[in-house]
Each structure stands twice: as C-alpha cells, then as structure tokens.
Enzyme design. Structure first.
Site, PDB file in Angstrom:
ATOM      1  N   CYS A 193      39.387  32.201  38.363  1.00 52.97           N
ATOM      2  CA  CYS A 193      39.706  33.156  39.426  1.00 52.97           C
ATOM      3  C   CYS A 193      39.161  32.605  40.745  1.00 52.97           C
ATOM      4  CB  CYS A 193      39.047  34.504  39.165  1.00 52.97           C
ATOM      5  SG  CYS A 193      39.353  35.222  37.557  1.00 52.97           S
TER       6      CYS A 193
ATOM      7  N   CYS B 100      47.793  37.464  36.815  1.00 54.84           N
ATOM      8  CA  CYS B 100      47.043  36.334  37.345  1.00 54.84           C
ATOM      9  C   CYS B 100      46.805  35.297  36.235  1.00 54.84           C
ATOM     10  CB  CYS B 100      45.699  36.809  37.876  1.00 54.84           C
ATOM     11  SG  CYS B 100      45.444  36.452  39.605  1.00 54.84           S
TER      12      CYS B 100
ATOM     13  N   HIS C  43      40.676  32.406  44.617  1.00 53.54           N
ATOM     14  CA  HIS C  43      40.292  33.549  45.451  1.00 53.54           C
ATOM     15  C   HIS C  43      38.894  33.440  46.042  1.00 53.54           C
ATOM     16  CE1 HIS C  43      44.012  35.438  44.353  1.00 53.54           C
ATOM     17  NE2 HIS C  43      43.743  35.219  43.081  1.00 53.54           N
TER      18      HIS C  43
ATOM     19  N   ARG D 177      47.412  43.509  37.025  1.00 55.99           N
ATOM     20  CA  ARG D 177      47.336  42.369  37.938  1.00 55.99           C
ATOM     21  C   ARG D 177      46.542  41.219  37.319  1.00 55.99           C
ATOM     22  NH1 ARG D 177      48.921  39.034  40.010  1.00 55.99           N
ATOM     23  NH2 ARG D 177      48.844  38.258  42.137  1.00 55.99           N
TER      24      ARG D 177
END
Lengths: 104, 280
Positions: free
Chosen positions: B194, B241, B198, B237
């Site tokens: 992740c 992802c 991000h 979500r």
C-alpha cells in the site's frame, strides 16, 4: 424514499438554475438478472415535467438511454426567491412521483 | 529499464522502512506519518486539505469535484440509509438501540479496539452485529444497504475530526501492528505494498490516474465512485486495490482488512470526516 426527487433551485440575476436528482432504476429491458438469467423488464421514466409557479417551463421525453438515478440540470429565464418549482415524472409502468421545492 | 524500476522501488521501500520502523509505537508512527506528508504538501494547500484526497493535486479535477459536490450523487443513498436506519426490526427495536447517542455523531471514533470481544470493531461490523442481535439477517459487506446505513451514520459526524485511539493493550497493539505490517508488506504479482503507491508515490501519476495520499483516505468512506456507479465501503476499495497489484483480495471485514482499517484510519487522526465522499 424509493421514489424521491431531490431538487435544488437557485435564482441569480434574471435566470434560475434548477438541479434535480431522481431515484429510478431506469432498466432498459435488455439486461439479464445474473442469478435467474431472466431478462429484467424495461422500466424507465418516459416524461419529466417541471413547473414554475404552475407554468410548465420544461417537458422532457425520456427513454431507456438515460442512466440510473438520473440527474437533470437546466436554466430558465425568470423566477424569484421563494417561487415554487415542481418536478414530476411518469414512467412506462405508469408509476409517478413529484416533488415541490422553493427557489433559493 | 525494468531493472532500474526494481532498484528504485527497493530504494523507496528502504526509505519507508527507515521512517516507520517496526518498533515504533502508534504515537510515534502518527508523528512520522504526519511530518512526512506535511513536507510533501502541494503548493498552496494546508494539511487539513489532505481530506480532499487526490483533488489536492490537480486544480481542474478539484473544480470538477466541487461542482459535483454541490449536488452530490450520494444524496439519495444518505436518504435511503436514514430511512433504513429509522425502520424498526421485526422485534420492534431500531438500529439506534445498539449505538451510543442513537448512532449520531459517533462515526469519527471508528474503528475502535473492543477489549471484551478481543478484536477491532468497524462501524459496518457493528451495524451488522446489531441486525443479528435483533434477529435479522446480516447485510452484504461491500455495497448496497450496509454502505447506505454507514453513509448515513458517517454523515451525522461530518466535520468532526477523526479520533481513533489505540489503547495500551496487548491485543490492541497487536491488531494495530498487524495493520501496519499489512500496509508496508509487498503483495501480489506486482509486488507492491500500500505504501509504495500511497506513501512514497502519493501525488504522482500511475498511467493517467493520480495516486492519493495515504493520509486522509479514511475521511471519505463509504464513497460514491463514478467507476462503480454507486456507493462502496472501505473494504470494497481495499479489495480493488489488492486486485490492482494482482493479489487475491481478502474477505471484507476479515481480520486482515479490519486491522488495516484500524492502522489506516489512525494515521488520518485529526483530519475532518467528510463522508460519504464522491471520487472518480
């Protein structure tokens, strides 16, 4: 709220902007139910009317090409704060809904 | 070319590792996270603007988003959620009986560590728990009624700062660390974590899309996405992802995503809730 219409109308100078959001499945009649495999019958809004103080300012004839939960926005000349705006629709199954709001 | 990319990614991974060491506690993590993103702020924006997601990186997209926000597509969902929330169960009780303050204005405290149950509780999990407790069938996790209910409850907390706490409890810290580990662990065929997108690459382009910042993502869920054409929960979500890095998504509301949500939301502490949101 299944048949709700949300309306927002604002007057600016000599024109009024009306925005509306309608809750409707708008089924085209071509889609199949994933589980049963049967065709979902057509179900869509056919006529939308908008009245300002009782006078029609917009009539729209719609078909299955309009998206689910349609959003409509338009302007017309005239209209003052506090005037009433009424939007109503009729669909191909004869169901209908209408909602009134005041211009802000 | 490929080799270069791999080397860069490894370097980025090391940077992230150094900034968020495995031993650091939640408070220290939060401080590091915030200072990292404070330094990364785009020109003319303040820290609180991180709640706006990717729209802080592009003025045109921001303007278009604001135009939609004047009459957002999730309005019908909020009304539907409100109606459902106030409809009594078969036994005559309502959802309000399960929550503090009738459920109003409490969403900023979710998810939280429930010491008695020994796990992290999300808002969605509690809504479904409320249903089963009152003899109703649980709802599906990712979209539909559950997302609408959650959207309604979150909407009553709009403007309140996210306030997730990690108590000094062995289990809570373990859950938090599991979430943190998930966030920084590589997965999928693309071998991305992740954090790669991000944290390190936030604000950069991935093909034609901008990567959002890891901070502030938690403020706008459940979210109406144009891509979905409807409302979805945070775990929907997460699954998306994971699929994008070619990893098999975990089950919604399973321990993996729940712990991730715990860490992820904690990192957005102090930012104002603006759920439900609408995103591209």
């Amino acid at each position: 709220m299944a048949k709700g219409i949300k309306i927002r109308a604002t007057a600016k100078k000599d024109s009024t902007t009306v925005k509306a959001l309608m809750s409707h499945p708008m089924d085209t009649g071509l889609r199949k139910d994933k589980k049963t495999g049967k065709v979902i019958p057509a179900h869509f809004i056919q006529e939308v009317k908008c009245e300002h103080n009782g006078n029609a300012v917009l009539t729209a004839l719609w078909g299955p090409a309009i998206s689910k939960n349609p959003y409509l926005s338009f302007k017309f000349k005239g209209g003052n704060k506090g005037d009433s705006i009424k939007i109503s629709w009729v669909d191909n199954k004869g169901e209908s809904a209408s909602q009134e709001a005041q211009i802000r | 070319m490929m080799k270069k990319i791999i080397i860069t990614m490894t370097a980025l991974g090391l940077v992230a590792g150094a900034q968020m060491s495995a031993q650091a506690g939640p408070k220290e993590d939060l401080k590091n996270f915030r200072s990292y993103f404070t330094k990364k702020l785009p020109a003319g924006k303040t820290f609180d603007d991180y709640a706006d997601g990717i729209y802080i990186y592009n003025q045109d997209m921001y303007d278009a988003w604001q135009a939609i926000e004047e009459f957002p597509p999730y309005e019908l969902d909020i009304s539907a959620g409100e109606k459902e929330y106030n409809t009594a169960f078969g036994n005559g009780k309502t959802y309000a009986s399960c929550f503090k303050n009738g459920g109003k204005g409490i969403a900023q405290n979710y998810p939280y560590w429930d010491a008695r149950a020994g796990k992290v509780k999300t808002l969605e999990a509690e809504i479904n728990e409320c249903r089963t407790k009152n003899g109703e069938k649980p709802l599906k996790w990712k979209k539909g009624k559950l997302a609408q209910l959650s959207a309604y409850l979150k909407n009553t907390s709009r403007g309140k700062a996210i306030n997730v706490s990690v108590p000094n409890d062995k289990g809570a810290l373990a859950a938090y660390n599991a979430g943190k580990q998930f966030y920084f662990a590589r997965r999928g065929q693309l071998n991305f974590s992740c954090a790669h997108c991000h944290f390190d690459a936030a604000g950069k382009y991935i093909r034609a899309n901008i990567l959002s910042a890891g901070i502030g993502q938690a403020t706008n869920f459940p979210v109406y996405r144009s891509k979905w054409g409807g409302l979805g929960t945070m775990h929907r979500r997460y699954g998306g992802c994971n699929k994008q890095v070619r990893a098999k998504p975990f089950k919604a509301q399973g321990p993996e995503y729940t712990n991730l949500e715990y860490f992820h939301t904690y990192m957005s502490n102090g930012l104002k809730l603006n759920a439900p949101g609408n995103r591209q």
